[in-house]
Design a protein around this motif. Structure first.
Motif, PDB file in Angstrom:
ATOM      1  N   ILE A   1      15.808   5.352 -10.603  1.00 32.04           N
ATOM      2  CA  ILE A   1      15.196   5.798  -9.347  1.00 32.04           C
ATOM      3  C   ILE A   1      14.533   7.137  -9.606  1.00 32.04           C
ATOM      4  N   GLY A   2      13.324   7.069 -10.085  1.00 31.33           N
ATOM      5  CA  GLY A   2      12.587   8.304 -10.331  1.00 31.33           C
ATOM      6  C   GLY A   2      11.415   8.333  -9.389  1.00 31.33           C
ATOM      7  N   SER A   3      10.368   9.007  -9.851  1.00 29.86           N
ATOM      8  CA  SER A   3       9.194   9.118  -8.999  1.00 29.86           C
ATOM      9  C   SER A   3       8.534   7.754  -8.851  1.00 29.86           C
ATOM     10  N   GLY A   4       8.954   6.778  -9.669  1.00 27.72           N
ATOM     11  CA  GLY A   4       8.406   5.423  -9.554  1.00 27.72           C
ATOM     12  C   GLY A   4       8.554   4.846  -8.157  1.00 27.72           C
ATOM     13  N   VAL A   5       9.636   5.212  -7.474  1.00 30.21           N
ATOM     14  CA  VAL A   5       9.916   4.658  -6.140  1.00 30.21           C
ATOM     15  C   VAL A   5       8.799   5.023  -5.155  1.00 30.21           C
ATOM     16  N   LEU A   6       8.127   6.160  -5.386  1.00 31.97           N
ATOM     17  CA  LEU A   6       7.130   6.635  -4.426  1.00 31.97           C
ATOM     18  C   LEU A   6       5.856   5.797  -4.435  1.00 31.97           C
ATOM     19  N   SER A   7       5.595   5.095  -5.565  1.00 36.95           N
ATOM     20  CA  SER A   7       4.362   4.302  -5.615  1.00 36.95           C
ATOM     21  C   SER A   7       4.603   2.845  -5.230  1.00 36.95           C
ATOM     22  N   LEU A   8       5.855   2.495  -4.843  1.00 35.09           N
ATOM     23  CA  LEU A   8       6.152   1.080  -4.574  1.00 35.09           C
ATOM     24  C   LEU A   8       5.489   0.540  -3.313  1.00 35.09           C
ATOM     25  N   ALA A   9       5.360   1.389  -2.269  1.00 33.85           N
ATOM     26  CA  ALA A   9       4.698   0.912  -1.040  1.00 33.85           C
ATOM     27  C   ALA A   9       3.245   0.558  -1.374  1.00 33.85           C
ATOM     28  N   TRP A  10       2.616   1.398  -2.209  1.00 33.92           N
ATOM     29  CA  TRP A  10       1.236   1.135  -2.634  1.00 33.92           C
ATOM     30  C   TRP A  10       1.177  -0.171  -3.441  1.00 33.92           C
ATOM     31  N   ALA A  11       2.145  -0.352  -4.347  1.00 30.03           N
ATOM     32  CA  ALA A  11       2.163  -1.562  -5.188  1.00 30.03           C
ATOM     33  C   ALA A  11       2.331  -2.819  -4.334  1.00 30.03           C
ATOM     34  N   ILE A  12       3.238  -2.760  -3.334  1.00 26.24           N
ATOM     35  CA  ILE A  12       3.445  -3.934  -2.473  1.00 26.24           C
ATOM     36  C   ILE A  12       2.199  -4.193  -1.621  1.00 26.24           C
ATOM     37  N   ALA A  13       1.501  -3.110  -1.227  1.00 22.53           N
ATOM     38  CA  ALA A  13       0.272  -3.282  -0.446  1.00 22.53           C
ATOM     39  C   ALA A  13      -0.796  -4.039  -1.240  1.00 22.53           C
ATOM     40  N   GLN A  14      -0.813  -3.831  -2.564  1.00 21.63           N
ATOM     41  CA  GLN A  14      -1.803  -4.555  -3.388  1.00 21.63           C
ATOM     42  C   GLN A  14      -1.453  -6.039  -3.476  1.00 21.63           C
TER      43      GLN A  14
END
Length: 485
Positions: free
Chosen positions: A55-68
Protein backbone atom coordinates in the motif's frame (compact mmCIF):
# COMPACT_ATOMS: atom_id res chain seq x y z
CA UNK A 1 14.72 -4.62 18.95
CA UNK A 2 15.36 -5.65 22.52
CA UNK A 3 18.78 -7.15 21.77
CA UNK A 4 21.10 -7.42 24.73
CA UNK A 5 24.83 -6.90 24.67
CA UNK A 6 25.50 -10.58 24.00
CA UNK A 7 23.67 -10.49 20.67
CA UNK A 8 25.90 -7.68 19.49
CA UNK A 9 28.99 -9.89 19.37
CA UNK A 10 29.43 -10.17 15.58
CA UNK A 11 33.06 -11.20 15.61
CA UNK A 12 32.87 -14.30 17.77
CA UNK A 13 30.67 -16.91 16.13
CA UNK A 14 31.50 -19.51 18.77
CA UNK A 15 28.58 -19.23 21.20
CA UNK A 16 29.06 -20.01 24.89
CA UNK A 17 26.54 -21.64 27.17
CA UNK A 18 26.49 -19.10 30.00
CA UNK A 19 25.59 -21.56 32.78
CA UNK A 20 28.48 -23.96 32.06
CA UNK A 21 31.06 -21.62 30.50
CA UNK A 22 31.51 -24.00 27.54
CA UNK A 23 30.64 -23.59 23.86
CA UNK A 24 27.08 -24.77 23.02
CA UNK A 25 26.39 -26.87 19.93
CA UNK A 26 24.63 -25.56 16.76
CA UNK A 27 22.29 -22.60 17.14
CA UNK A 28 21.82 -20.85 20.44
CA UNK A 29 19.81 -18.20 22.19
CA UNK A 30 21.78 -15.47 20.44
CA UNK A 31 22.51 -16.89 16.98
CA UNK A 32 20.60 -18.64 14.20
CA UNK A 33 21.72 -21.80 12.34
CA UNK A 34 23.75 -19.68 9.89
CA UNK A 35 25.80 -17.95 12.61
CA UNK A 36 23.95 -14.63 12.27
CA UNK A 37 22.29 -12.83 15.17
CA UNK A 38 18.95 -14.44 15.99
CA UNK A 39 16.11 -13.11 13.83
CA UNK A 40 13.15 -11.73 15.76
CA UNK A 41 10.52 -11.05 13.04
CA UNK A 42 6.99 -12.44 13.47
CA UNK A 43 3.85 -12.84 11.36
CA UNK A 44 2.89 -9.28 12.37
CA UNK A 45 6.18 -7.52 11.59
CA UNK A 46 6.38 -9.38 8.25
CA UNK A 47 2.78 -8.36 7.43
CA UNK A 48 3.57 -4.75 8.37
CA UNK A 49 6.64 -4.82 6.06
CA UNK A 50 4.53 -6.23 3.20
CA UNK A 51 1.69 -3.74 3.72
CA UNK A 52 4.24 -0.90 3.77
CA UNK A 53 5.71 -2.16 0.52
CA UNK A 54 2.31 -2.79 -1.14
CA UNK A 55 0.00 0.00 0.00
CA UNK A 56 2.13 2.80 -1.28
CA UNK A 57 1.43 5.76 -3.45
CA UNK A 58 0.11 3.23 -5.99
CA UNK A 59 -3.26 3.32 -4.22
CA UNK A 60 -3.74 6.97 -5.23
CA UNK A 61 -3.80 6.22 -8.97
CA UNK A 62 -6.32 3.35 -8.70
CA UNK A 63 -9.46 5.49 -9.14
CA UNK A 64 -7.90 6.81 -12.36
CA UNK A 65 -7.02 3.25 -13.47
CA UNK A 66 -10.57 1.99 -12.82
CA UNK A 67 -11.96 5.00 -14.71
CA UNK A 68 -9.99 3.92 -17.79
CA UNK A 69 -11.25 0.33 -17.57
CA UNK A 70 -14.82 0.77 -16.26
CA UNK A 71 -16.95 -0.94 -13.61
CA UNK A 72 -16.56 -4.44 -15.08
CA UNK A 73 -12.93 -4.70 -16.20
CA UNK A 74 -11.48 -2.40 -13.47
CA UNK A 75 -12.28 -4.46 -10.35
CA UNK A 76 -11.82 -7.73 -12.32
CA UNK A 77 -8.28 -6.78 -13.39
CA UNK A 78 -7.42 -5.72 -9.84
CA UNK A 79 -8.70 -9.01 -8.42
CA UNK A 80 -6.75 -10.94 -11.06
CA UNK A 81 -3.49 -9.12 -10.23
CA UNK A 82 -3.99 -9.87 -6.53
CA UNK A 83 -4.50 -13.60 -7.25
CA UNK A 84 -1.42 -13.82 -9.47
CA UNK A 85 0.68 -11.90 -6.91
CA UNK A 86 -0.52 -14.11 -4.05
CA UNK A 87 0.11 -17.34 -5.99
CA UNK A 88 3.61 -16.42 -7.20
CA UNK A 89 4.57 -14.96 -3.79
CA UNK A 90 3.58 -18.23 -2.10
CA UNK A 91 5.87 -20.10 -4.50
CA UNK A 92 8.62 -17.56 -3.83
CA UNK A 93 8.51 -18.10 -0.05
CA UNK A 94 9.61 -21.71 -0.67
CA UNK A 95 12.75 -20.40 -2.37
CA UNK A 96 14.11 -18.76 0.82
CA UNK A 97 15.88 -22.03 1.60
CA UNK A 98 17.44 -24.13 -1.16
CA UNK A 99 16.56 -27.82 -0.85
CA UNK A 100 14.97 -28.62 2.50
CA UNK A 101 12.32 -26.01 3.52
CA UNK A 102 13.31 -26.24 7.21
CA UNK A 103 17.08 -26.76 7.25
CA UNK A 104 18.23 -25.96 3.68
CA UNK A 105 20.78 -23.22 2.94
CA UNK A 106 19.30 -19.74 3.44
CA UNK A 107 19.12 -17.24 0.58
CA UNK A 108 19.34 -13.73 2.04
CA UNK A 109 18.12 -11.83 -1.00
CA UNK A 110 15.99 -12.36 -4.10
CA UNK A 111 19.19 -12.57 -6.17
CA UNK A 112 20.75 -15.16 -3.86
CA UNK A 113 17.68 -17.36 -4.42
CA UNK A 114 17.95 -16.99 -8.21
CA UNK A 115 21.71 -17.71 -8.00
CA UNK A 116 21.41 -20.88 -5.94
CA UNK A 117 18.35 -22.31 -7.77
CA UNK A 118 18.67 -21.11 -11.39
CA UNK A 119 22.24 -19.82 -11.76
CA UNK A 120 23.93 -18.68 -15.00
CA UNK A 121 22.98 -15.58 -16.97
CA UNK A 122 19.59 -15.44 -15.23
CA UNK A 123 21.32 -14.15 -12.08
CA UNK A 124 22.76 -11.12 -13.88
CA UNK A 125 19.45 -10.44 -15.66
CA UNK A 126 17.55 -10.67 -12.38
CA UNK A 127 19.97 -8.39 -10.55
CA UNK A 128 19.87 -5.77 -13.27
CA UNK A 129 16.04 -5.72 -13.39
CA UNK A 130 15.64 -5.80 -9.61
CA UNK A 131 18.03 -2.97 -8.86
CA UNK A 132 16.84 -0.80 -11.77
CA UNK A 133 13.29 -1.30 -10.56
CA UNK A 134 14.19 -0.36 -6.98
CA UNK A 135 15.92 2.79 -8.28
CA UNK A 136 12.81 3.60 -10.32
CA UNK A 137 10.57 3.15 -7.30
CA UNK A 138 12.75 5.53 -5.26
CA UNK A 139 12.38 8.12 -8.05
CA UNK A 140 8.60 7.60 -8.14
CA UNK A 141 8.36 8.02 -4.37
CA UNK A 142 10.40 11.24 -4.45
CA UNK A 143 7.99 12.69 -7.06
CA UNK A 144 4.92 11.55 -5.10
CA UNK A 145 6.21 13.01 -1.82
CA UNK A 146 6.96 16.39 -3.44
CA UNK A 147 3.45 16.49 -5.01
CA UNK A 148 1.90 15.91 -1.57
CA UNK A 149 4.10 18.52 0.14
CA UNK A 150 3.07 21.03 -2.52
CA UNK A 151 -0.59 20.07 -2.14
CA UNK A 152 -0.40 21.06 1.56
CA UNK A 153 1.30 24.38 0.75
CA UNK A 154 -1.10 25.15 -2.10
CA UNK A 155 -4.24 24.24 -0.18
CA UNK A 156 -3.21 26.58 2.68
CA UNK A 157 -2.22 29.38 0.26
CA UNK A 158 -5.51 28.91 -1.64
CA UNK A 159 -7.48 29.00 1.61
CA UNK A 160 -5.74 32.16 2.86
CA UNK A 161 -6.33 34.05 -0.40
CA UNK A 162 -9.99 33.01 -0.42
CA UNK A 163 -9.51 31.16 -3.71
CA UNK A 164 -8.23 34.24 -5.60
CA UNK A 165 -4.58 33.16 -5.91
CA UNK A 166 -3.96 30.05 -8.12
CA UNK A 167 -0.79 29.41 -6.02
CA UNK A 168 1.47 27.91 -8.73
CA UNK A 169 4.76 26.61 -7.34
CA UNK A 170 7.80 24.55 -8.32
CA UNK A 171 8.28 20.99 -7.10
CA UNK A 172 12.11 21.27 -6.96
CA UNK A 173 12.55 22.64 -3.39
CA UNK A 174 10.20 19.95 -2.03
CA UNK A 175 12.15 17.20 -3.76
CA UNK A 176 15.34 18.59 -2.18
CA UNK A 177 13.69 18.57 1.29
CA UNK A 178 12.63 14.94 0.79
CA UNK A 179 16.14 14.03 -0.42
CA UNK A 180 17.82 15.57 2.65
CA UNK A 181 15.50 13.57 4.98
CA UNK A 182 16.33 10.35 3.11
CA UNK A 183 20.08 11.02 3.34
CA UNK A 184 19.76 11.10 7.14
CA UNK A 185 17.52 8.01 7.36
CA UNK A 186 19.59 5.99 4.89
CA UNK A 187 22.41 5.89 7.47
CA UNK A 188 20.42 3.26 9.45
CA UNK A 189 22.67 0.25 8.76
CA UNK A 190 20.33 -2.76 8.49
CA UNK A 191 16.96 -3.78 7.10
CA UNK A 192 15.59 -5.39 10.27
CA UNK A 193 16.64 -2.42 12.38
CA UNK A 194 13.95 -0.31 10.73
CA UNK A 195 10.98 -2.47 11.80
CA UNK A 196 9.41 0.48 13.69
CA UNK A 197 9.64 2.64 10.57
CA UNK A 198 7.61 0.03 8.70
CA UNK A 199 4.89 0.00 11.35
CA UNK A 200 4.67 3.83 11.35
CA UNK A 201 4.51 3.77 7.55
CA UNK A 202 1.79 1.08 7.52
CA UNK A 203 -0.34 3.18 9.89
CA UNK A 204 0.20 6.26 7.70
CA UNK A 205 -0.80 4.43 4.52
CA UNK A 206 -4.11 3.45 6.15
CA UNK A 207 -4.58 7.06 7.28
CA UNK A 208 -4.36 8.66 3.84
CA UNK A 209 -6.08 5.83 2.00
CA UNK A 210 -8.83 5.96 4.63
CA UNK A 211 -9.24 9.74 4.20
CA UNK A 212 -9.36 9.30 0.40
CA UNK A 213 -11.96 6.55 0.84
CA UNK A 214 -13.98 8.63 3.36
CA UNK A 215 -14.01 11.69 1.07
CA UNK A 216 -15.09 9.45 -1.83
CA UNK A 217 -17.99 8.01 0.21
CA UNK A 218 -18.96 11.51 1.43
CA UNK A 219 -18.98 12.83 -2.15
CA UNK A 220 -21.14 9.91 -3.37
CA UNK A 221 -23.51 10.42 -0.38
CA UNK A 222 -23.76 14.16 -1.09
CA UNK A 223 -24.62 13.73 -4.78
CA UNK A 224 -26.64 10.56 -4.20
CA UNK A 225 -25.35 8.95 -7.41
CA UNK A 226 -22.67 6.46 -8.40
CA UNK A 227 -20.84 7.96 -11.37
CA UNK A 228 -18.98 6.00 -14.02
CA UNK A 229 -19.97 3.45 -16.64
CA UNK A 230 -19.52 -0.27 -17.24
CA UNK A 231 -16.89 0.25 -19.94
CA UNK A 232 -14.97 3.22 -18.50
CA UNK A 233 -14.34 6.64 -20.05
CA UNK A 234 -16.43 7.05 -23.20
CA UNK A 235 -14.80 7.75 -26.56
CA UNK A 236 -15.62 11.41 -27.08
CA UNK A 237 -14.31 12.46 -23.66
CA UNK A 238 -10.99 11.25 -25.12
CA UNK A 239 -10.01 9.92 -28.56
CA UNK A 240 -10.07 6.21 -29.45
CA UNK A 241 -6.24 6.10 -29.44
CA UNK A 242 -6.04 7.81 -26.03
CA UNK A 243 -8.60 5.38 -24.61
CA UNK A 244 -6.51 2.40 -25.74
CA UNK A 245 -3.15 3.79 -24.50
CA UNK A 246 -4.63 4.88 -21.19
CA UNK A 247 -6.33 1.52 -20.63
CA UNK A 248 -2.91 -0.10 -21.14
CA UNK A 249 -1.30 2.41 -18.77
CA UNK A 250 -4.00 1.59 -16.19
CA UNK A 251 -2.76 -2.04 -16.22
CA UNK A 252 0.75 -0.76 -15.40
CA UNK A 253 -0.59 1.38 -12.54
CA UNK A 254 -2.47 -1.60 -11.05
CA UNK A 255 0.60 -3.84 -11.48
CA UNK A 256 2.70 -1.22 -9.68
CA UNK A 257 0.21 -1.21 -6.81
CA UNK A 258 1.14 -4.88 -6.22
CA UNK A 259 4.90 -4.72 -6.78
CA UNK A 260 6.44 -6.13 -3.63
CA UNK A 261 7.71 -9.63 -4.57
CA UNK A 262 10.94 -7.77 -5.19
CA UNK A 263 11.62 -7.40 -1.43
CA UNK A 264 9.80 -10.57 -0.27
CA UNK A 265 12.91 -12.66 0.43
CA UNK A 266 14.60 -9.75 2.23
CA UNK A 267 11.50 -9.48 4.44
CA UNK A 268 11.48 -13.26 5.00
CA UNK A 269 15.11 -13.03 6.17
CA UNK A 270 13.96 -11.01 9.20
CA UNK A 271 11.51 -13.75 10.35
CA UNK A 272 12.39 -16.04 13.28
CA UNK A 273 12.06 -19.83 13.18
CA UNK A 274 10.57 -22.23 14.25
CA UNK A 275 7.97 -22.46 12.72
CA UNK A 276 9.64 -22.64 9.29
CA UNK A 277 10.06 -19.15 7.77
CA UNK A 278 8.07 -20.15 4.66
CA UNK A 279 5.09 -21.11 6.82
CA UNK A 280 5.03 -17.73 8.61
CA UNK A 281 5.59 -15.92 5.31
CA UNK A 282 2.72 -17.68 3.51
CA UNK A 283 0.36 -16.56 6.30
CA UNK A 284 1.77 -13.01 6.17
CA UNK A 285 1.35 -12.93 2.37
CA UNK A 286 -2.25 -14.16 2.54
CA UNK A 287 -3.14 -11.70 5.31
CA UNK A 288 -1.51 -8.66 3.73
CA UNK A 289 -2.76 -9.28 0.17
CA UNK A 290 -6.33 -9.85 1.46
CA UNK A 291 -6.19 -6.57 3.43
CA UNK A 292 -4.64 -4.55 0.60
CA UNK A 293 -6.97 -5.90 -2.10
CA UNK A 294 -10.09 -5.09 -0.05
CA UNK A 295 -8.63 -1.67 0.55
CA UNK A 296 -7.69 -1.11 -3.10
CA UNK A 297 -11.17 -2.13 -4.26
CA UNK A 298 -12.75 0.34 -1.84
CA UNK A 299 -10.42 3.26 -2.61
CA UNK A 300 -10.43 2.72 -6.37
CA UNK A 301 -14.16 2.08 -6.67
CA UNK A 302 -15.29 4.90 -4.35
CA UNK A 303 -12.92 7.30 -6.12
CA UNK A 304 -14.39 6.32 -9.49
CA UNK A 305 -17.95 6.47 -8.11
CA UNK A 306 -17.41 10.03 -6.89
CA UNK A 307 -15.54 11.46 -9.91
CA UNK A 308 -16.72 9.27 -12.81
CA UNK A 309 -14.88 9.98 -16.08
CA UNK A 310 -12.95 12.81 -14.43
CA UNK A 311 -11.19 10.67 -11.79
CA UNK A 312 -7.79 12.36 -11.19
CA UNK A 313 -4.36 10.72 -11.56
CA UNK A 314 -3.76 11.29 -7.84
CA UNK A 315 -6.97 10.77 -5.86
CA UNK A 316 -6.21 13.30 -3.12
CA UNK A 317 -5.63 16.17 -5.55
CA UNK A 318 -9.11 15.64 -7.00
CA UNK A 319 -11.06 16.87 -4.02
CA UNK A 320 -9.83 20.38 -4.78
CA UNK A 321 -8.65 22.96 -2.29
CA UNK A 322 -12.03 23.27 -0.66
CA UNK A 323 -13.23 22.37 2.80
CA UNK A 324 -12.40 20.42 4.84
CA UNK A 325 -8.96 21.61 3.70
CA UNK A 326 -7.26 20.54 6.97
CA UNK A 327 -8.37 16.92 6.35
CA UNK A 328 -6.61 16.89 2.99
CA UNK A 329 -3.54 18.39 4.69
CA UNK A 330 -3.56 15.50 7.19
CA UNK A 331 -3.87 12.97 4.33
CA UNK A 332 -1.04 14.54 2.35
CA UNK A 333 1.18 14.74 5.44
CA UNK A 334 0.49 11.01 6.03
CA UNK A 335 1.54 10.27 2.43
CA UNK A 336 4.84 12.10 2.95
CA UNK A 337 5.58 10.26 6.24
CA UNK A 338 4.67 6.93 4.63
CA UNK A 339 6.85 7.53 1.58
CA UNK A 340 9.80 8.47 3.79
CA UNK A 341 9.55 4.96 5.30
CA UNK A 342 8.73 3.11 2.08
CA UNK A 343 11.73 4.71 0.32
CA UNK A 344 13.99 3.07 2.92
CA UNK A 345 12.23 -0.31 2.68
CA UNK A 346 12.90 -0.39 -1.08
CA UNK A 347 16.42 1.09 -1.00
CA UNK A 348 17.95 -1.09 1.73
CA UNK A 349 18.49 -4.06 -0.69
CA UNK A 350 20.42 -1.77 -3.10
CA UNK A 351 22.54 -0.40 -0.26
CA UNK A 352 23.26 -3.90 1.07
CA UNK A 353 24.17 -5.25 -2.39
CA UNK A 354 26.71 -2.51 -3.22
CA UNK A 355 28.22 -2.59 0.29
CA UNK A 356 28.64 -6.38 0.19
CA UNK A 357 30.29 -6.16 -3.25
CA UNK A 358 32.65 -3.36 -2.15
CA UNK A 359 33.64 -5.24 1.04
CA UNK A 360 34.55 -8.34 -1.01
CA UNK A 361 36.38 -6.31 -3.66
CA UNK A 362 38.46 -4.15 -1.28
CA UNK A 363 38.55 -6.19 1.94
CA UNK A 364 41.77 -4.46 3.09
CA UNK A 365 40.49 -0.89 2.72
CA UNK A 366 39.80 0.94 5.98
CA UNK A 367 37.55 3.41 4.14
CA UNK A 368 35.20 0.55 3.23
CA UNK A 369 35.39 -1.84 6.17
CA UNK A 370 36.33 0.19 9.27
CA UNK A 371 33.51 1.16 11.61
CA UNK A 372 33.80 4.02 14.09
CA UNK A 373 31.73 3.72 17.24
CA UNK A 374 29.91 6.93 18.14
CA UNK A 375 28.40 6.78 21.65
CA UNK A 376 24.69 7.65 21.92
CA UNK A 377 23.57 8.32 25.53
CA UNK A 378 21.06 5.68 26.74
CA UNK A 379 21.40 3.62 23.52
CA UNK A 380 23.81 1.27 21.71
CA UNK A 381 26.75 3.15 20.15
CA UNK A 382 26.15 4.08 16.48
CA UNK A 383 28.61 2.44 14.08
CA UNK A 384 29.70 4.98 11.48
CA UNK A 385 31.18 3.62 8.26
CA UNK A 386 32.69 6.19 5.84
CA UNK A 387 31.90 4.24 2.68
CA UNK A 388 28.27 3.80 3.77
CA UNK A 389 28.02 7.52 4.49
CA UNK A 390 29.42 8.57 1.08
CA UNK A 391 27.73 5.96 -1.14
CA UNK A 392 24.23 6.18 0.37
CA UNK A 393 24.32 9.99 0.25
CA UNK A 394 25.39 9.91 -3.42
CA UNK A 395 22.59 7.45 -4.27
CA UNK A 396 19.88 9.64 -2.69
CA UNK A 397 21.23 12.75 -4.45
CA UNK A 398 21.15 10.91 -7.80
CA UNK A 399 17.53 9.74 -7.43
CA UNK A 400 16.47 13.26 -6.36
CA UNK A 401 18.08 14.83 -9.45
CA UNK A 402 16.39 12.25 -11.75
CA UNK A 403 13.04 13.02 -10.08
CA UNK A 404 13.50 16.72 -10.90
CA UNK A 405 14.18 15.82 -14.53
CA UNK A 406 11.08 13.61 -15.04
CA UNK A 407 8.41 14.63 -12.52
CA UNK A 408 5.45 12.70 -14.07
CA UNK A 409 3.94 10.64 -11.27
CA UNK A 410 1.38 8.52 -13.18
CA UNK A 411 3.65 7.64 -16.09
CA UNK A 412 6.64 6.75 -13.91
CA UNK A 413 4.40 4.49 -11.77
CA UNK A 414 3.04 2.78 -14.90
CA UNK A 415 6.48 2.15 -16.40
CA UNK A 416 7.87 0.80 -13.13
CA UNK A 417 4.83 -1.44 -12.61
CA UNK A 418 5.05 -2.85 -16.13
CA UNK A 419 8.85 -3.22 -16.11
CA UNK A 420 8.98 -5.13 -12.82
CA UNK A 421 5.76 -7.12 -12.89
CA UNK A 422 6.47 -9.98 -15.28
CA UNK A 423 10.15 -10.75 -14.57
CA UNK A 424 10.17 -10.27 -10.80
CA UNK A 425 6.63 -11.14 -9.71
CA UNK A 426 5.94 -13.94 -12.24
CA UNK A 427 8.84 -15.28 -14.33
CA UNK A 428 11.59 -15.88 -11.74
CA UNK A 429 9.30 -17.25 -8.96
CA UNK A 430 7.70 -19.72 -11.43
CA UNK A 431 11.06 -20.80 -12.89
CA UNK A 432 12.55 -21.33 -9.41
CA UNK A 433 9.49 -23.30 -8.33
CA UNK A 434 9.69 -25.57 -11.43
CA UNK A 435 13.41 -26.15 -10.74
CA UNK A 436 13.03 -26.62 -6.96
CA UNK A 437 10.10 -29.10 -7.25
CA UNK A 438 11.63 -30.76 -10.35
CA UNK A 439 8.37 -30.44 -12.38
CA UNK A 440 8.61 -32.47 -15.58
CA UNK A 441 8.73 -30.62 -18.91
CA UNK A 442 5.43 -30.78 -20.84
CA UNK A 443 3.53 -32.15 -17.83
CA UNK A 444 0.11 -30.51 -17.25
CA UNK A 445 1.46 -28.49 -14.32
CA UNK A 446 4.46 -27.29 -16.32
CA UNK A 447 2.24 -26.20 -19.26
CA UNK A 448 -0.15 -24.32 -16.92
CA UNK A 449 2.73 -22.47 -15.20
CA UNK A 450 4.26 -21.51 -18.58
CA UNK A 451 0.86 -20.29 -19.87
CA UNK A 452 0.45 -18.11 -16.77
CA UNK A 453 3.93 -16.69 -17.40
CA UNK A 454 3.18 -15.91 -21.08
CA UNK A 455 -0.15 -14.23 -20.24
CA UNK A 456 1.60 -11.98 -17.69
CA UNK A 457 4.35 -11.17 -20.21
CA UNK A 458 1.68 -9.96 -22.63
CA UNK A 459 0.14 -7.72 -19.93
CA UNK A 460 3.60 -6.29 -19.11
CA UNK A 461 4.27 -5.45 -22.79
CA UNK A 462 0.97 -3.60 -23.36
CA UNK A 463 1.19 -1.79 -19.98
CA UNK A 464 4.75 -0.67 -20.73
CA UNK A 465 3.75 0.57 -24.20
CA UNK A 466 0.84 2.58 -22.72
CA UNK A 467 3.03 4.22 -20.07
CA UNK A 468 5.83 5.08 -22.52
CA UNK A 469 3.21 6.70 -24.80
CA UNK A 470 2.13 8.75 -21.74
CA UNK A 471 5.71 9.96 -21.11
CA UNK A 472 6.06 10.92 -24.80
CA UNK A 473 2.94 13.09 -24.55
CA UNK A 474 4.22 14.75 -21.33
CA UNK A 475 7.67 15.43 -22.80
CA UNK A 476 6.13 17.55 -25.58
CA UNK A 477 5.11 20.25 -23.09
CA UNK A 478 7.92 20.02 -20.56
CA UNK A 479 11.04 21.99 -19.52
CA UNK A 480 13.59 20.35 -17.12
CA UNK A 481 13.61 21.76 -13.55
CA UNK A 482 10.78 24.16 -14.48
CA UNK A 483 7.76 22.02 -13.65
CA UNK A 484 5.11 23.95 -11.72
CA UNK A 485 1.75 22.75 -10.50
Amino acid sequence: MGENAATKNHDNHQVFDVSLGIPSKGGSECFDDDGRIKRTGTLWTASAHIITAVIGSGVLSLAWAIAQLGWIAGPAVMFLFSLVTYYTSSLLTDCYRTGDPVSGKRNYTYMDAVRSILGGYKVKACGLIQYLNLCGISVGYTIAASVSMMAIKRSNCFHESGGKNPCHMSSTPYMIMFGVTEILLSQIPDFDQIWWLSIVAAVMSFTYSGIGLGLGIAKVAATGTFKGSLTGISVGTETQAQKIWRSFQALGDIAFAYSYSIVLIEIQDTVKSPPAEAKTMKKATKLSIAITTAFYMLCGCMGYASFGDFAPGNLLTGFGFYNPFWLLDVANAAIVIHLVGAYQVFCQPIFAFIEKWATQRWAESNFITKEFKIPIPGYHPYKLNLFRLVWRTAFVILTTVISMLIPFFNDVMGIMGAFGFWPLTVYFPLEMYIQQKKILKWSTRWICLKMLSMACLLITIVAGAGSIAGVMLDLKVYKPFKTTY
